[in-house]
Write a protein that holds these residues in place. Structure first.
Motif, PDB file in Angstrom:
ATOM      1  N   GLU A 212      43.691  16.756 -22.052  1.00 39.19           N
ATOM      2  CA  GLU A 212      42.355  17.514 -21.583  1.00 39.19           C
ATOM      3  C   GLU A 212      41.428  17.069 -22.227  1.00 39.19           C
ATOM      4  O   GLU A 212      40.285  16.568 -21.069  1.00 39.19           O
ATOM      5  N   ARG A 213      41.112  16.693 -23.421  1.00 37.44           N
ATOM      6  CA  ARG A 213      40.126  15.937 -23.511  1.00 37.44           C
ATOM      7  C   ARG A 213      40.142  14.433 -23.511  1.00 37.44           C
ATOM      8  O   ARG A 213      38.758  13.908 -22.820  1.00 37.44           O
ATOM      9  N   MET A 214      41.119  14.432 -23.364  1.00 39.74           N
ATOM     10  CA  MET A 214      40.477  12.842 -23.369  1.00 39.74           C
ATOM     11  C   MET A 214      40.519  12.396 -21.441  1.00 39.74           C
ATOM     12  O   MET A 214      39.570  11.856 -20.921  1.00 39.74           O
ATOM     13  N   LEU A 215      40.969  13.369 -20.521  1.00 42.10           N
ATOM     14  CA  LEU A 215      40.344  13.242 -19.104  1.00 42.10           C
ATOM     15  C   LEU A 215      38.906  13.173 -18.568  1.00 42.10           C
ATOM     16  O   LEU A 215      37.875  12.895 -18.274  1.00 42.10           O
ATOM     17  N   ASP A 216      39.167  14.475 -19.787  1.00 39.91           N
ATOM     18  CA  ASP A 216      36.737  14.888 -19.859  1.00 39.91           C
ATOM     19  C   ASP A 216      36.186  13.313 -20.366  1.00 39.91           C
ATOM     20  O   ASP A 216      35.354  12.973 -19.649  1.00 39.91           O
ATOM     21  N   PHE A 217      36.918  12.617 -21.403  1.00 37.21           N
ATOM     22  CA  PHE A 217      36.088  11.880 -22.256  1.00 37.21           C
ATOM     23  C   PHE A 217      36.042  10.293 -21.104  1.00 37.21           C
ATOM     24  O   PHE A 217      34.931   9.630 -20.425  1.00 37.21           O
ATOM     25  N   LEU A 218      37.450  10.641 -20.107  1.00 40.10           N
ATOM     26  CA  LEU A 218      37.522   9.390 -19.512  1.00 40.10           C
ATOM     27  C   LEU A 218      36.273   9.548 -18.386  1.00 40.10           C
ATOM     28  O   LEU A 218      35.979   8.236 -17.522  1.00 40.10           O
TER      29      LEU A 218
END
Length: 375
Positions: free
Chosen positions: A319-325
């Motif tokens: 979740e957080r990695m997709l938000d970061f990207l």
């Protein structure tokens, strides 16, 4: 009625009943008094008092009957009934003693601790072995009771005479029972599974909730229960995620564009892990594990203390990695590329292409002949 003759029966039996019922009342009162107490003496007293309360009247009635003029068949049958009752009380006492010993061991090794690997090992062995021992005590006790009847002894002698055929038939018929019994002993000694182990059985993720004398209950993650025979765990391969320790590696896969900034993703993963209490501090790795004609496959590898933490940590990382990207590097998200070609304007004339006659293959069937015959 001959009162003198009746007195020979009433006095011994009456005194025995008075002593036996008094002892029964005292022992039952002791049981009620010890109820709820957790001292070792109180627990031992509770185990012994109730079977002894029923065994004492039977015990004092045996010499009382022998002291009466009762003879022959009636005396033998009465004594047989008393001995059967005493045997049943002894079986009851032994089963209660095994159960009390099991509870004492389980109480000394609770599983409600962070590192419960040793406790789960001891509890598994204790539960399985205690059930096998209880079954053996009951089987031996019932056999002793049946052997008090002459007819049963005669049948037993006849069975021993034909032990080969009967043993073969009984072995085939009782294969599931004895198979589960032997499997239970193997599981108790070798312990491929323990209580509260995380296992994958028939493609289902769950925890071992109960190990019985013939089956294992696996609690599936969605609160379903899968009941599996003990022999299944001996005869089939399965996954045990907590065999040596509960530590586990979790993976999260991302499919990204070729322009994805791998160093930035690696730094972001480290930041996410260090900020999460679910991470145990062992593994935090970003790797490009595959390439296709359209995307990269990036594996985010993290570690946790147990399977539940690993699953939650994987979800958080995704979740957080997709938000970061999406926020910092939208060009890294996968996309489909297409090139649009502009249709040429028919009013515009460019250089003429080469005449068709100049590009034909010699001898083509739909063109002019390569050699023109002379007239």
């Amino acid at each position: 009625m001959d009162w003198q003759q009746a007195a020979l029966y009433l006095w011994p039996i009456g005194i025995a009943l008075a002593v036996g019922l008094t002892g029964w009342w005292l022992l039952m009162a002791l049981t009620r008094r010890l109820k709820g107490r957790e001292q070792r003496r109180a627990r031992i007293g509770r185990v012994i008092s109730r079977p002894m309360a029923f065994a004492l009247p039977l015990l004092v009635l045996i010499p009382a009957l022998e002291a009466t003029p009762l003879q022959g068949h009636w005396l033998d049958q009465s004594l047989r009934l008393l001995h059967i009752g005493l045997t049943a009380c002894v079986i009851w006492l032994l089963v209660r003693a095994v159960a009390a010993g099991e509870q004492a061991i389980l109480r000394d090794h609770p599983m409600e601790v962070a590192d419960n690997l040793e406790a789960r090992r001891i509890q598994t062995q204790t539960r399985v072995l205690s059930r096998v021992l209880m079954g053996a005590i009951i089987l031996v006790g019932v056999s002793l009771i049946l052997l008090t009847f002459p007819m049963v002894r005669q049948i037993g002698t006849a069975l021993l005479a034909s032990a080969g055929i009967i043993g073969l038939v009984a072995g085939i018929a009782a294969k599931p029972v004895f198979g589960n019994l032997i499997a239970g002993l193997q599981i108790a000694l070798t312990q491929p599974i323990r209580l509260d182990d995380v296992v994958i059985v028939e493609g289902e993720w769950g925890r071992v909730e109960e190990i019985g004398s013939s089956y294992v209950v696996v609690r599936i993650w969605d609160e379903r229960r899968m009941v599996v025979p003990l022999t299944w765990f001996i005869e089939h391969p399965f996954q045990n995620w907590t065999r040596r320790s509960a530590d586990l590696l979790g993976t999260a896969f991302l499919w990204l564009d070729y322009r994805a900034p791998i160093p930035a993703i690696r730094a972001e993963l480290e930041r996410i892990c260090k900020g999460e209490a679910l991470w145990d501090g062992r593994v935090c790795v970003t790797q490009v594990t595959e390439t296709t004609e359209h995307t990269l496959q990036v594996r985010l590898l993290v570690s946790a203390r147990n399977s539940g933490d690993a699953f939650d940590l994987r979800c958080i990382v995704r979740e957080r990695m997709l938000d970061f990207l999406a926020r910092e590097h939208p060009q890294a998200l996968p996309r489909t590329r297409a090139e649009l070609l502009q249709q040429p304007d028919p009013g515009l004339r460019g250089p003429r292409s080469q005449p068709a006659e100049d590009v034909r293959s010699p001898g083509a069937e739909d063109g002019a002949p390569a050699v023109v015959p002379a007239p």
